[in-house]
Scaffold this active site. Structure first.
Site, mmCIF file in Angstrom:
data_model
loop_
_atom_site.group_PDB
_atom_site.id
_atom_site.type_symbol
_atom_site.label_atom_id
_atom_site.label_comp_id
_atom_site.label_asym_id
_atom_site.label_seq_id
_atom_site.Cartn_x
_atom_site.Cartn_y
_atom_site.Cartn_z
ATOM 1 C CE LYS A 118 3.009 -19.954 -44.259
ATOM 2 N NZ LYS A 118 2.766 -18.911 -43.298
ATOM 3 C CE LYS A 201 0.752 -15.616 -50.137
ATOM 4 N NZ LYS A 201 0.139 -15.531 -48.805
ATOM 5 C CE LYS A 204 2.916 -10.633 -43.145
ATOM 6 N NZ LYS A 204 2.349 -11.929 -42.767
HETATM 7 P P1 ATP Z 1 3.433 -15.263 -44.477
HETATM 8 O O1 ATP Z 1 4.261 -15.195 -45.709
HETATM 9 O O2 ATP Z 1 4.106 -14.731 -43.255
HETATM 10 O O3 ATP Z 1 2.771 -16.576 -44.261
HETATM 11 P P2 ATP Z 1 1.582 -13.554 -45.888
HETATM 12 O O4 ATP Z 1 2.449 -12.519 -46.494
HETATM 13 O O5 ATP Z 1 0.953 -14.568 -46.773
HETATM 14 O O6 ATP Z 1 2.278 -14.260 -44.653
HETATM 15 P P3 ATP Z 1 -0.572 -13.107 -44.053
HETATM 16 O O7 ATP Z 1 -0.294 -12.437 -42.776
HETATM 17 O O8 ATP Z 1 -0.706 -14.582 -44.009
HETATM 18 O O9 ATP Z 1 0.519 -12.723 -45.140
HETATM 19 O O10 ATP Z 1 -1.819 -12.476 -44.776
HETATM 20 C C1 ATP Z 1 -2.498 -11.314 -44.374
HETATM 21 C C2 ATP Z 1 -3.508 -10.909 -45.414
HETATM 22 O O11 ATP Z 1 -2.849 -10.505 -46.619
HETATM 23 C C3 ATP Z 1 -4.466 -12.032 -45.826
HETATM 24 O O12 ATP Z 1 -5.750 -11.475 -46.013
HETATM 25 C C4 ATP Z 1 -3.909 -12.530 -47.119
HETATM 26 O O13 ATP Z 1 -4.881 -13.121 -47.958
HETATM 27 C C5 ATP Z 1 -3.372 -11.238 -47.729
HETATM 28 N N1 ATP Z 1 -2.276 -11.510 -48.646
HETATM 29 C C6 ATP Z 1 -1.065 -12.022 -48.316
HETATM 30 N N2 ATP Z 1 -0.294 -12.122 -49.416
HETATM 31 C C7 ATP Z 1 -1.051 -11.676 -50.463
HETATM 32 C C8 ATP Z 1 -0.804 -11.543 -51.872
HETATM 33 N N3 ATP Z 1 0.350 -11.894 -52.395
HETATM 34 N N4 ATP Z 1 -1.783 -11.043 -52.638
HETATM 35 C C9 ATP Z 1 -2.961 -10.667 -52.102
HETATM 36 N N5 ATP Z 1 -3.256 -10.776 -50.788
HETATM 37 C C10 ATP Z 1 -2.315 -11.273 -49.972
#
Ligand code: ATP
Ligand code: LTN
Length: 339
Positions: A118, A201, A204
């Site tokens: 990040k 990955k 969001k």
């Molecule tokens: P951001 O992109 O805003 O950093 P993010 O989409 O990675 O966020 P988080 O809020 O950081 O989402 O994650 C919330 C939960 O969802 C965590 O348990 C994380 O491991 C899971 N998660 C996020 N993205 C994935 C993915 N692509 N596959 C599986 N699990 C995920």
């Protein structure tokens, strides 16, 4: 239905209201929360204090915080069984995060891959120190509730390791204070990749239009995104760890995580089919989970007062547990206690 929480082990987890929740958040986190809430005394928070480690629009942050809480319930988290709350409603999170920040080694924080990824996207002058300290706040979330297990996606393993190490360090310095939590990662769906770029990955907070499947996408958008997802020219529908086959592997993984079918039976089913069939089948399975979830979401978000009431009750219950731990932490660290 109320469930006796005595003697149950505890889980805690959270998702940031930093954008629209994705099918990655659902399959990696929410889906296992729903299952585990019957086995554990469960705490699920909307981690808004984590979201502000990158800049957020205030009005949007407020809206997304409610949206994420409603999506927890729409996904199957039962507020009569689990405690649902907003992280910033419990000041103990910020306080413990500071206490832990003071004892978190800079070397450990600098090694976190999420921080490296990040921060690489921003200039040194614009990165807030909160992005570096993010793991200490996450450790505070978990340790305040003495959680035994933390259900998360694969990308959070390193943060969990950090939390365990920090808790052990604290217990060693100040006496037994925290439960050492275990990471809990689902067997299928722990790492869903971007549809447009299947070697990274699904996230969001990525802008690209065809990157993520959002939980609130309608049928037409889902169709467009899935039909346009990146595949390859091998014409073989099999699970594979090869980067050049990551697109097909990802579609199969999404299908497997949703249906719970074995890899063998999925490969067998697709043995005489093409990529068009694969995409149509994945589309149908995605719509199968998202349609009822979206209907439930609309009902909840339009029911005035319902969500705020759940969050109020949740924060009262969470505060009891968190404040109890914080009192012990203060005492063990040597702060003068107020009479
Ligand atoms: P951001 O992109 O805003 O950093 P993010 O989409 O990675 O966020 P988080 O809020 O950081 O989402 O994650 C919330 C939960 O969802 C965590 O348990 C994380 O491991 C899971 N998660 C996020 N993205 C994935 C993915 N692509 N596959 C599986 N699990 C995920
Ligand atoms: N860092 C997590 C979100 C998060 C979390 C937590 C997960 C914040 N606090 C406590 C589990 C337990 C992420 O998924 N990016």
């Amino acid at each position: 239905m109320t469930i006796n929480t005595i003697d149950k082990q505890r889980v805690l987890s959270g998702i940031q209201p930093s954008g629209n929740l994705t099918i990655g958040n659902y399959l990696g986190a929410l889906k296992q929360w729903v299952v585990q809430q019957y086995n554990y005394d469960s705490f699920f928070c909307v981690v808004d204090l984590h979201a502000i480690t990158v800049q957020q629009d205030p009005e949007l942050l407020r809206q997304k915080t409610r949206e994420v809480a409603a999506l927890y319930i729409a996904s199957g988290i039962d507020p009569d069984i689990s405690t649902i709350f907003v992280q910033s409603h419990i000041p103990a999170h910020s306080e413990l995060a500071w206490l832990l920040t003071c004892m978190a080694p800079l070397g450990w924080l600098n090694r976190m891959t999420q921080f490296k990824d990040k921060s690489a996207k921003q200039s040194q002058e614009s990165i807030g120190a909160g992005l570096l300290n993010y793991p200490s706040l996450m450790a505070a979330d978990i340790l305040l509730y003495q959680a035994n297990a933390v259900p998360v996606g694969d990308d959070q393993r390193q943060h969990l390791e950090f939390t365990r190490d920090l808790a052990q360090r604290f217990n060693h310095l100040y006496g037994e204070t925290f439960t050492i939590p275990d990471v809990m990662v689902p067997q299928a769906g722990a790492r869903i990749m971007g549809l447009d770029e299947p070697t990274s990955k699904m996230s969001k907070s990525t802008d690209s239009e065809y990157h993520a499947i959002y939980l609130l996408d309608d049928g037409a958008i889902l169709k467009k995104k899935i039909m346009r997802s990146v595949t390859d020219s091998f014409r073989e529908i099999k699970f594979s760890g090869k980067p050049e086959r990551a697109g097909v592997n990802n579609l199969l993984t999404i299908h497997r995580a949703i249906t719970g079918e074995s890899s063998e039976s999925i490969e067998e089913y697709f043995s005489d089919k093409g990529y068009g069939d694969l995409k149509k089948t994945v589309l149908a399975s995605v719509i199968g989970v998202l349609e009822p979830l979206q209907t439930e979401y609309q009902r909840l978000i339009n029911e005035s007062g319902y969500l705020d009431n759940i969050l109020k009750q949740g924060s009262e219950k969470a505060a009891d547990v968190a404040n109890d731990t914080l009192r012990r932490v203060r005492e063990n660290m040597g702060f003068l206690m107020q009479s």
